[in-house]
Each structure stands twice: as structure tokens, then as C-alpha cells.
Write a protein that holds these residues in place. Sequence first.
Motif, PDB file in Angstrom:
ATOM      1  N   SER A  23       0.818  -1.219   0.000  1.00 20.71           N
ATOM      2  CA  SER A  23       0.000   0.000   0.000  1.00 20.71           C
ATOM      3  C   SER A  23       0.845   1.260   0.000  1.00 20.71           C
ATOM      4  O   SER A  23       0.387   2.322  -0.437  1.00 20.71           O
ATOM      5  CB  SER A  23      -0.941   0.009   1.210  1.00 20.71           C
ATOM      6  N   ALA A  24       2.081   1.150   0.493  1.00 24.28           N
ATOM      7  CA  ALA A  24       2.967   2.319   0.550  1.00 24.28           C
ATOM      8  C   ALA A  24       3.993   2.330  -0.577  1.00 24.28           C
ATOM      9  O   ALA A  24       4.737   3.311  -0.717  1.00 24.28           O
ATOM     10  CB  ALA A  24       3.687   2.352   1.888  1.00 24.28           C
ATOM     11  N   VAL A  63       4.390   5.379  -3.101  1.00 23.71           N
ATOM     12  CA  VAL A  63       4.377   6.731  -2.530  1.00 23.71           C
ATOM     13  C   VAL A  63       5.746   7.002  -1.911  1.00 23.71           C
ATOM     14  O   VAL A  63       5.995   6.648  -0.754  1.00 23.71           O
ATOM     15  CB  VAL A  63       3.273   6.870  -1.458  1.00 23.71           C
ATOM     16  N   ALA A  69       5.849   8.320   1.538  1.00 24.62           N
ATOM     17  CA  ALA A  69       5.518   7.366   2.591  1.00 24.62           C
ATOM     18  C   ALA A  69       6.763   6.622   3.056  1.00 24.62           C
ATOM     19  O   ALA A  69       6.986   6.450   4.259  1.00 24.62           O
ATOM     20  CB  ALA A  69       4.463   6.383   2.089  1.00 24.62           C
ATOM     21  N   ALA A  72       8.407   6.694   6.778  1.00 23.41           N
ATOM     22  CA  ALA A  72       8.190   5.443   7.508  1.00 23.41           C
ATOM     23  C   ALA A  72       9.160   5.293   8.670  1.00 23.41           C
ATOM     24  O   ALA A  72      10.367   5.516   8.538  1.00 23.41           O
ATOM     25  CB  ALA A  72       8.326   4.256   6.549  1.00 23.41           C
ATOM     26  N   PHE A 112       5.485   1.382  10.608  1.00 24.53           N
ATOM     27  CA  PHE A 112       5.624   0.701   9.324  1.00 24.53           C
ATOM     28  C   PHE A 112       6.645  -0.434   9.425  1.00 24.53           C
ATOM     29  O   PHE A 112       6.409  -1.551   8.942  1.00 24.53           O
ATOM     30  CB  PHE A 112       6.039   1.692   8.242  1.00 24.53           C
TER      31      PHE A 112
END
Length: 323
Positions: free
Chosen positions: A202-203, A206, A209, A213, A217
Amino acid sequence: MTATAQRSPVCVLGLGLIGGSLLRAATAAGYRAFGYNRGLDGAQAARADGFDVSTDLTATLARAAEVDSLIVIAVPMPALAHLLDRIAHTAPGCALTDVISVKGAVRDAVTAAGLDANFVGGHPMTGTAHSGWAAGDQRLFVGAPWVLTVDDHVDAGNWMTVMRLALDCGAVVVPAKADEHDAAAAAISHLPHLVAEAVAESAADVPLAFALAAGSFRDSTRVAATAPDLVRAMCEANADELLKALDRTIELLERARTTLVEQGSVAELVEAGHASRVRYDNFPRPEVVTVTVGEPGWRAQLAAAGRAGSVIRSALPGPGTPR
């Protein structure tokens, strides 16, 4: 166990993270331990570290049969059937256990190979995201739960042998039926692997992100660093139970999405999850002390104790000495 003479020799087949750690731990605990590894590099590394390791499976199994070893299967699920066939041909009389993360599928394969009379299913609940001989650690099992199956076929003497090995490696033993283990493992091991993969994915697109993190994460995706083939093997071999766990998790997330849309809140899931985590942090793991292995009803008694969350921290009384 106090006397080295009472310890059964241990033959470890497969020297990745778990098998390699077990060979180290058993040796450190005073067992006469030797191993087999299909890969030459891993075997050479183990020998360079002073361990008794071969790449000749037939010779290793012949040796195991000669000295009446406990054989520990520590290979991924896809390699199991071939290994069992070789064991059945060369060392069919040896006590047998495994460290594979599913138990029903392993039990069925062992039964198909005609080796169930000697078999005790095992699963040390420990590990890292790394693999191979170099990743091993003789202290990997210290304090870790080590599941031992108590299905109807399990022999009391063999169960004692494997119990003592697990305890001597520093683990606490959790007795369980194979199918009940698989349901629990789906929830606390196999599902977290898939969730970690989903969070990481999901990251992935990006860059900001990844730049931001930190602990949340890192901790929630740690197991996503595990070799994909190993994750697939454990998840796909436990598909029925994993599907149930996935369905439950999807249901919880969909309910949280609905309350977020309709009420602007995720309180229900957050509070329930927090409460469950606190319960885990404070779970007492009471000790099993009253069961005698081999007496009438011992398997059912141990299964009930494990089902209630109890563990074995010191060797239970039972038949004589291990094989």
C-alpha cells in the motif's frame, strides 16, 4: 533431562533458519547431533563452523537408522513428500518430528508415507525474516512456544523424546491437536504475513511514505522481508484455515470502513483491538504439571490444557527414557 546418555541422537534434515538453529541448539545442549543440507554452500558453511553436516541424504539417513536417531524434518512444505519417501525407504524405524508451520498437511503426508506410528508433529513458534545457515542462532528457541501434536496416533515414548529436545533447546512446549494448531497459526502467523505484504504494498508507490516510515511501518511489515517462496508455502498449505482468518479480518476492516464513512469513527475496531492486545500482553500461560504421558487419556488431557493456553516448562513424567 539431566543425563547426556539418555538423550537420543538428533538428525536434522534441512539447515535453514530453523533447522540450522536447531542443530546448533541441540549440540549446545549436549546432544549427539548431525545434519543434512541439500545446498552445498550451506553444508560447507555449517562444516566450517564445526558442525557434522553432509550433502548425502542416503548416507545421512542410513546413519540415523544405525544410531536410532530422532529425525527432525526442517524443509519447506514442497520438499516434504520426497524427503518422507526417502525416510520410509532408509530409516523407517526412527522417531520422527518436524518444524514445519502447518500440521494437518504434514500429518497427512506422513500418514501417506506410512510413517505415522513414529511421528510427532512439531512447530517452534519463532523465527526472523532471514533464511539460510548464516541466519541461525542457537538461542532462537529460548522462551519460544514449541507446539507438539497430540493426535490419536502419537506414541507416548516418541512424544517424550521430542518434548525433551524442545525443552533442552530452551522452549516451552504447547500441546495441541494438528487441526487446532492450524486454526491458531492461521490467525497469529499466516494472516500477519499477508497483512504485512498488503501494508508494504500500500505504501510502495508513494516515495513520501517511504521517506516518513518509522516504527509503525517497520514493525507491521517486518515479516514481509521473508523470502516469498517460504511465505507462499506456509500460507497455501494452510489455505482452509487462512481463508477463515482472512474473511474475519476483511469483515472487521469493512465494518471499520462503514463506521468511518457513516460516523467519522473507527473507535469500535481500535478499542477492541487494543483490548485484545492487552489481554495477550497479560496472558499468564499456566504450566501443565499434572499429566503423565502414556497414562489413559493423556493425549486428550494435554490437548485440553493446550486449548486453554497452558504450556509445559519442565519435562512431564512418562515412559522411561527417550529413544
